[in-house]
Design an enzyme around this catalytic site. Structure first.
Site, PDB file in Angstrom:
ATOM      1  N   CYS A   1      -1.373  39.314 -34.591  1.00 55.20           N
ATOM      2  CA  CYS A   1      -1.893  40.285 -35.369  1.00 55.20           C
ATOM      3  C   CYS A   1      -0.464  40.656 -36.468  1.00 55.20           C
ATOM      4  O   CYS A   1      -0.075  39.860 -37.339  1.00 55.20           O
ATOM      5  CB  CYS A   1      -2.380  41.571 -34.803  1.00 55.20           C
TER       6      CYS A   1
ATOM      7  N   GLU B   1      -4.097  38.987 -26.125  1.00 57.91           N
ATOM      8  CA  GLU B   1      -3.324  39.994 -24.896  1.00 57.91           C
ATOM      9  C   GLU B   1      -4.281  41.185 -24.458  1.00 57.91           C
ATOM     10  O   GLU B   1      -4.007  41.668 -23.436  1.00 57.91           O
ATOM     11  CB  GLU B   1      -2.094  40.432 -25.181  1.00 57.91           C
TER      12      GLU B   1
ATOM     13  N   HIS C   1      -6.368  39.603 -30.847  1.00 51.13           N
ATOM     14  CA  HIS C   1      -5.420  39.913 -29.752  1.00 51.13           C
ATOM     15  C   HIS C   1      -5.796  39.270 -28.420  1.00 51.13           C
ATOM     16  O   HIS C   1      -6.354  39.913 -27.622  1.00 51.13           O
ATOM     17  CB  HIS C   1      -5.308  41.560 -29.673  1.00 51.13           C
TER      18      HIS C   1
END
Ligand SMILES: Nc1ncnc2c1ncn2[C@@H]1O[C@H](COP(=O)(O)OP(=O)(O)O)[C@@H](O)[C@H]1O
Ligand SMILES: [Mg+2]
Lengths: 232, 789, 91, 91
Positions: A85, A196, A194
């Site tokens: 991002c 994560e 994302h």
């Protein structure tokens, strides 16, 4: 294996990226934007967030911070670097990846569980996937529209530098539904969604199996461990 | 003597000077008491301070006498886990395992009408700073919003501005948005309500209170520079009607800088962690006036500061303007002299500008100098604590009896399937019940990686401890329609609903914060509504056994002479020992039994059905049943703990019918519902069964293998339970339906279309809607695993 | 204090979704006399002291290196602001 | 086709967070000759046909009503772009 996560002023997902690194089985090392020391890490994550408020252009000010001098040099020497991002925006501003990321075509921030297709499974960060694999990763941004001139687009498409493409819906008006890119060497990868935030059952996106059980993102981090082992 | 400075000496020498106290919002008698306190006329700087600090917004002068009840109506049980109660920046609750949670909800209504984007953004910024000042790390936000009619042209300006302001600020701070409310009613047309909630977590030992103790300790201002924005904001914007706008040469709006605040959060946490500060006070309304006088009052009582040391963004500001400026993203710290170097090293690391303004003294006086002259010399308690207190007149509204007599029971209650089907579709597409993804898809719900529940579940839930899974759940609720019909009951119903929304997730409700939005306190009928609402809330909390830990009052919410409906927004926080056991609001599996807990009565007054189908508001709101709510919460928590529930959803606006629609649409799994047993047991008609809004009711989905255990649990606790249906994924490929036996069937596709169309029609497309009309859907194989790992 | 203005516009070959959105809004409002809108940035740099050639060159450099991203934007103009020009409307 | 330029800047009394962030970056890069930066917008409106007084007035109106938010921004200038001026650098 040590994976560095850089914190810039305004980084938000730095601690989340560290959690992902740890869950993948590596040691997470916190790196500071104002330093010139990469602390001997084996790979680097530029995390999501709003570095410097994203005020000038997303990632523009962060791309000019002291640590980036070292990140750019290391990336050019083959060190695996993942930009998530805002990290992707920083990579683009640092010219480690081509093109630019601009305001979403609908004008707003959007947060959604996004399906993606893996287009390149031979990078340092994607070797645990297979080409054509469909994965779901949360996406959350206001400036994720990928643009590039026609000639470069043709080149990166031709050379397999598109790493991920949006499925079902293009959430930001990106050219060719591009969600993520890799450099020619395959060590630098950037994407808007994302990974994560899809690493832990109960806190990821919904899947057909159960609510919030999606963990497709962990493969990014296990991939880089794998490629480090291969290089060692 | 400096001619340009209105010093204390000048004030003594010119006692007869005319002062613009009225334009600053002070009444003649208030001005006189300032003169009495000081024994002379105030300097212009003192006048500025008193005027902002004695404003309704800062002093709570009209509400104080009522709010005391929150502290008085408590049992020892209620306060045993309260580490910090009302009166501090935010209340702090011990949630066990060495963790504490602080949360608070606050209004930014008037600024959000003038400049929706910046008004809402700075509203988030302000409440988050309250949380930081307690020593906590902020971990989530929520937003309770009320707008005018959905189709009014001004709503098309206000709503998108407010939503993008909240989105911009909180997303940039890295705080997940875990819930809120979006209501529409013409009564809020020129007076939208923007209430923002923030929650933070801390270890017990990290708790800090903002006070200025220890003579010689430094008073340090850090964060953004002080500019001319928002001057007069506290007194003019927040506590006056728009028609009465006073003279302001400085802009009344404030511009938020979430990046500066994010840096400030990290900086403050590092200062606390390094034990480099005694306390930190946020600067909000009334800026430096508020921070200095509150810190001094809460400490040893004395402080000496020089305004010349304040870093300015605009060098032309006068001393009075510096005292009143509401520039955002600023903090004031009390630092021991030998820790100052360490303090400055941290602020330098984060590029946060810092200046030492002065120090704590034992004089009992707050003394402020400017250009070498003393411009303020006051007892800080007279500014911050002992402001005016009003026992404002109340009067029972003349229209109340007629309103209460006008029940919705006069309307025909059709019982044929076709009409009921039609009415259900109308209801779920109505502004207040329609899908709110247009709003929530602009909010980051993932950041921090600890969000266990968020939109569209009944409460938001955040994991606090990564090892144990300890977490908290939060919900906010208010129903201005109910509160208009009966403010006492309305406040209790808001409390009950928020409480129930937390309970359905499996968490145990433990604490309350509230934001009381009302019209002008100078209107005796409004004051009556206010007094009744506070009483209802305080009595309700006592009955439920959970304390009010803090909150906010917003008066003067009215257009011309017409006040908004009384809108007591209640936030309830609950604790769950393992977020892995949380229960979502929607069916997750086919073949689960559906049970309705609680009993249903003919309670349609003030309901969504009365409002949407008949455009009616009258009668008496549903009866609150707080002891039953308490029993229900215990039952739910026990059931969730034993893993007996696949879903639990509370019944509120729109009753059973909208609850089953929500629960079906959540994961795209339908249901077959039968009402016979219910109609028989509760002696009601089908329409009442579907749309009545009786409280203390929840619908749960229980996997077959847990049926016996679940029923035994209900019996053991003597809670009314009726099996009213079964979940049904539908035949392969055909898509699921919602069937109410013998009445009607509607496909989820049709329901989803009706629910989604409304916001899109008025505000524009939502990313992904077109692509997934069939639903994101969990299509898990029967007998699939539980949510947790 | 003197001010240097830097004007930056999105490259004309590339997508400008914000400009496109405004164009769309104008069309819906019936303002068809404007056939396209593009949205760029205008920077005002306050200079401490006089604007020398060197400082102007420095500003140009900054405009190219940092205030714009040459991959997606063009620097349209860098100039010293004449206060008198500023006050009036159509030039 | 002729182009009308609309320049909008944040009101000078209000905080300009973006400008502040860039000022900070310049300071860190050692470019202290620039003491402050403010960032506004520059719109290019393409006009179909000739720019009449009426169209210019319309653009001014648009600038005030839609392209700027008068609570926090000022319209600095509305003018017809002279192509020749544009190409060269410092004016
Ligand atoms: N402005 C908002 N911000 C965040 N979440 C919202 C907002 N408006 C509505 N929601 C969410 O939408 C869902 C449905 O809202 P609502 O119908 O008010 O819930 P309930 O009836 O359970 O109180 C909830 O998850 C709520 O938190
Ligand atoms: Mg609910």
């Amino acid at each position: 294996m040590k994976v560095g996560v850089v914190t810039f002023p305004g980084s938000l997902d730095d601690r989340d990226a560290q959690r992902a690194v740890r869950r993948a089985g590596a040691e997470a090392v916190s790196l500071w934007h104002g330093s010139h020391d990469l602390e001997g890490v084996d790979a680097i994550v530029l995390p999501g967030g709003f570095s410097y408020g994203d005020y000038l252009r997303c990632g523009a000010i962060a791309a000019r911070s002291p640590i980036m001098t070292e990140v750019i040099a290391a990336a050019n020497a083959g060190l695996p670097v993942l930009g998530i991002c805002n990290g992707f925006q920083i990579l683009v501003e640092a010219h480690l990846l081509p093109g630019g990321l601009i305001r979403n075509n609908h004008g707003d921030f959007v947060c959604r569980d996004q399906r993606l297709r893996v287009e390149n499974a031979s990078t340092a960060w994607t070797n645990g996937f297979t080409v054509g694999q469909e994965i779901t990763i949360p996406l959350k941004n206001a400036e994720g529209g990928f643009i590039v001139d026609a000639e470069t687009l043709k080149r990166i498409e031709g050379e397999g530098q598109v790493a991920f493409r949006y499925l079902d819906v293009n959430p930001n008006g990106s050219l060719d539904d591009i969600a993520g890119l890799t450099n020619a060497g395959g060590n630098v990868v950037g994407l808007m969604p994302h990974p994560e935030h899809a690493i832990e059952p109960g806190f990821g996106p919904d899947t057909p199996d159960a609510m919030r059980s999606g963990t497709d993102g962990i493969t990014f981090f296990t991939s880089v461990l794998q490629s480090a082992l291969a290089r060692a | 003597m400096n001619a340009l400075v209105d010093s204390v000496a000048t004030a003594e020498a010119t006692p007869e000077k005319e002062q613009p106290y009225a334009a600053l919002g002070l009444k003649a008698d208030e001005y006189q008491s300032i003169r009495d306190i000081l024994g002379r006329r105030p300097t212009s700087g003192e006048l500025a301070m008193y005027s902002v600090m004695w404003s309704e917004h800062c002093s709570y002068k009209s509400s104080k006498v009522w709010l005391r009840q929150f502290g008085e109506k408590v049992s020892p049980e209620m306060t045993k886990n309260l580490m910090v109660g009302m009166g501090e920046n935010a209340g702090v609750v011990d949630i066990g395992e060495g963790w504490a949670v602080t949360f608070k909800i606050e209004s930014h209504n008037h600024p959000s009408y003038i400049e929706p984007f910046q008004g809402a953004a700075t509203g988030v910024g302000g409440i988050v700073r309250d949380i930081i000042s307690m020593g906590a790390r902020p971990v989530a936000v929520m937003d309770a919003l009320r707008f005018g009619a959905i189709d009014h042209p001004d709503t098309a300006r206000v709503l998108p501005g407010v939503v993008s302001g909240i989105s911009f600020y909180a997303n940039c701070l890295g705080l997940p948005n875990i819930g809120g409310e979006t209501w529409f009613d013409p009564i809020y047309q020129a007076n939208p309500l923007v209430n923002a909630l923030a929650v933070g977590v801390l270890r017990h030992e990290d708790l800090h209170l903002a006070n200025a103790k220890g003579a010689g300790n430094k008073v340090v201002l850090f964060g953004a520079r002080t500019g001319g924005d928002g001057i007069g904001g506290a007194s003019i914007l927040a506590s006056d009607t728009f028609s009465a706008g006073g003279p302001t040469k400085r802009p009344a709006v404030q511009v938020g800088d979430p990046f500066a605040e994010k840096v400030l959060i990290e900086c403050c946490l590092e200062l606390f962690a390094g034990d480099l500060v005694k306390g930190i006070q946020d600067l909000g309304a009334a800026g430096i006036s508020c921070a200095t006088s509150e810190l001094a009052s809460n400490g040893d009582g004395g402080m000496q500061v020089s305004l010349d040391e304040v870093l300015l963004r605009d060098p032309t500001l006068t001393a009075e303007e510096i005292l009143m400026s509401e520039s955002q993203e600023r903090m004031m710290a009390i630092v021991e002299p030998d820790k100052l170097e360490g303090f400055l090293a941290v602020t330098r690391k984060w590029d946060v500008e810092t200046s030492v303004l002065g120090e704590v003294t034992e004089t009992g006086r707050l003394i402020i100098t400017w250009h070498g002259e003393t411009i303020v010399d006051v007892d800080p308690r007279t500014v911050a604590v002992d402001g005016p207190v009003y026992n404002r007149p109340l009067s029972y509204p003349t229209w109340m009896d007629a309103l209460n007599a006008d029940s919705a029971e006069k309307f025909l209650r059709p019982s044929d399937g076709a009409t009921l089907r039609e009415q259900l579709l109308t209801l779920i597409g109505s502004a207040n019940l329609a899908d709110k993804s247009w709003v929530t898809s602009q909010y980051d719900r993932y950041v921090m990686g600890n969000t266990a529940l968020s939109y569209p579940d009944d409460a938001g839930m955040i994991r606090v401890d990564e090892e144990s899974g300890l977490g908290v759940a939060l919900a906010t609720d208010a129903n201005g329609r109910y509160a208009y019909l009966d403010p006492y009951v309305g406040a209790q119903l808001a409390l009950a609903e928020a409480y129930r929304n937390v309970a359905v997730t499996g968490a145990t409700p433990v604490a309350v914060s509230d934001c009381l939005n009302f019209g002008s306190p100078e209107n005796p009928e409004v004051m009556w509504q206010f007094s009744r609402a506070v009483e209802g809330l305080a009595d309700g909390c006592l009955e439920l056994g959970i304390p009010v830990t803090g909150g906010n009052v917003s008066f003067y919410n009215q257009t011309g002479d017409v006040p908004i409906h009384p809108t007591p927004v209640v936030a309830v926080m609950g604790v769950i020992d393992d977020v892995g056991r949380r229960v979502p609001s929607g069916w997750q599996d086919s073949g689960d039994n559906l049970y309705l807990l609680g009993s249903t009565h003919l309670e349609l007054d003030g309901s969504a059905w009365a409002g949407v189908i008949h455009g009616h508001l009258g009668g008496k709101p549903p009866k609150p049943h707080l002891t039953r709510e308490h029993d229900l919460a215990e039952l739910l928590s026990a059931a969730a703990h034993e893993g007996l529930l696949n879903a639990a959803h509370d019944l509120s606006d729109g009753g059973l019918a909208t609850a089953v629609v929500d629960a079906s649409l959540r994961f795209g799994i339908g249901a077959r519902i039968w009402l016979d047993e219910l109609l028989e047991r509760d002696q009601i008609d089908p329409l009442t069964a579907l749309f009545s809004e009786s409280g203390a009711r929840v619908i749960v989905a229980v996997p077959r293998e847990e049926d016996v255990k679940f029923l035994r649990l209900c019996e053991g606790r003597n809670y009314p339970v009726a099996r009213i249906g079964v979940t049904d994924r539908g035949a392969d490929g055909a898509g699921a339906d919602l069937e109410v036996q013998d009445l009607f069937t509607i496909s989820l596709k049709e329901l989803r279309t009706a629910s989604r169309a409304t916001m899109v029609e008025h505000f524009g497309a939502v990313v992904g809607y077109a692509a997934d009309l069939s639903g994101s859907g969990i299509h898990r194989a029967p007998g699939g695993g539980r949510i947790s790992e | 204090m003197p001010t240097i203005v830097v004007e930056v516009m999105p490259k004309s070959e590339l997508l400008d979704p914000a400009g496109k959105a405004v164009t769309g809004a104008l069309t819906r409002l019936g303002k068809s006399e404007f056939s396209a809108v593009r949205i760029g940035k205008r920077f005002e740099l306050t200079v401490d002291g006089a604007v020398t050639e060197a400082i102007l060159a420095e500003a140009q450099q900054l405009a190219d290196d940092m205030l714009s991203n040459s991959v997606i934007e063009d620097v349209v103009r860098v100039y010293v602001l004449e206060k008198t020009v500023l006050e009036s409307a159509p030039a």
